[in-house]
Design an enzyme around this catalytic site. Sequence first.
Site, short mmCIF file in Angstrom:
data_model
loop_
_atom_site.label_atom_id
_atom_site.label_comp_id
_atom_site.label_asym_id
_atom_site.label_seq_id
_atom_site.Cartn_x
_atom_site.Cartn_y
_atom_site.Cartn_z
N TYR A 53 0.82 -1.22 0.00
CA TYR A 53 0.00 0.00 0.00
C TYR A 53 0.85 1.26 0.00
O TYR A 53 0.40 2.30 -0.51
CB TYR A 53 -0.99 -0.03 1.17
CG TYR A 53 -2.08 -1.03 0.93
CD1 TYR A 53 -3.13 -0.77 0.06
CD2 TYR A 53 -2.04 -2.29 1.53
CE1 TYR A 53 -4.12 -1.72 -0.20
CE2 TYR A 53 -3.02 -3.24 1.28
CZ TYR A 53 -4.05 -2.95 0.41
OH TYR A 53 -5.00 -3.89 0.15
N ASN A 87 -13.24 2.93 -5.88
CA ASN A 87 -11.83 3.31 -5.90
C ASN A 87 -11.37 3.85 -4.55
O ASN A 87 -12.14 4.49 -3.83
CB ASN A 87 -11.58 4.35 -6.99
CG ASN A 87 -11.99 3.83 -8.37
OD1 ASN A 87 -11.90 2.63 -8.63
ND2 ASN A 87 -12.42 4.72 -9.24
N HIS A 104 -14.73 1.05 -0.56
CA HIS A 104 -13.61 0.16 -0.23
C HIS A 104 -12.49 0.84 0.54
O HIS A 104 -11.37 0.32 0.62
CB HIS A 104 -13.06 -0.47 -1.52
CG HIS A 104 -14.06 -1.33 -2.22
ND1 HIS A 104 -14.00 -1.65 -3.56
CD2 HIS A 104 -15.19 -1.95 -1.75
CE1 HIS A 104 -15.03 -2.42 -3.89
NE2 HIS A 104 -15.76 -2.61 -2.81
N GLY A 169 -16.86 2.99 -15.71
CA GLY A 169 -15.58 2.31 -15.55
C GLY A 169 -15.57 1.16 -14.57
O GLY A 169 -14.61 0.98 -13.83
N THR A 170 -16.62 0.38 -14.56
CA THR A 170 -16.68 -0.76 -13.65
C THR A 170 -17.25 -1.97 -14.38
O THR A 170 -18.15 -1.84 -15.21
CB THR A 170 -17.53 -0.47 -12.40
OG1 THR A 170 -17.70 -1.66 -11.65
CG2 THR A 170 -18.88 0.10 -12.76
N SER A 171 -16.72 -3.13 -14.05
CA SER A 171 -17.17 -4.37 -14.69
C SER A 171 -18.52 -4.83 -14.16
O SER A 171 -19.15 -5.71 -14.72
CB SER A 171 -16.14 -5.47 -14.45
OG SER A 171 -16.06 -5.78 -13.05
#
Length: 226
Positions: A53, A87, A104, A169-171
């Site tokens: 990270y 994101n 998240h 922009g996301t699956s």
Amino acid sequence: MKKIVVLTGAGISAESGINTFRGDDGLWEGHDIMEVASPIGWEKNPALVLDFYNKRRAQLLTVTPNKAHHALKELEDQFEVTIITQNVDDLHERAGSSKVIHLHGELLKVRSQFDEDLILDWKTDLCIGDYCEHNSQLRPHIVWFGEQVPMMERAMEITSEADILMIIGTSMQVYPAASLVQYAAHGTPMYFIDPNPAIAPQPNLKIYEEKATIGVPKVAEELLNN
């Protein structure tokens, strides 16, 4: 004022140069996902997790918001806009968006292992021995696999109130985030912007099979000029 709810994923950040760190083989920087993004991995090798990270945090500080981020900010001129993002970067905030929910977690924040509500801003490397005021190790403020998504209920509530829903922009494959669309009221106008849109056609849905930097400004202009 109409409410626009925007769901964003990795695709919008990738165009700013954010490395997703996930390869075609499913590994993150050569690591199994459970090594660097799970409580088990943290317990087993915290130094490895912190290094992972720290690299992501350092890279984030070298990039800037793109045209898609700025177009979403412009929508606030005429709409009440809430962005719900998968994101962990702060590019929406840097572009000026005023209401952003991070499902998240956030890369530029850390939290106490002793008290998960003790959250601190953090832009440098996080190391073993960096303690909170309770003398407890600090950890990345990231929702790891197997952990609860604390902002999920709020996100469901906001989505249910949307007059317009945008998906960028996301699956739509990562749960529970992908389930949010189900909470929108029946018939809510939806805009899906992604080069590979994985969504079934429906009467209230407009699909823009484009990158975020191209599709989002188009949708924003359409909505602002209606």
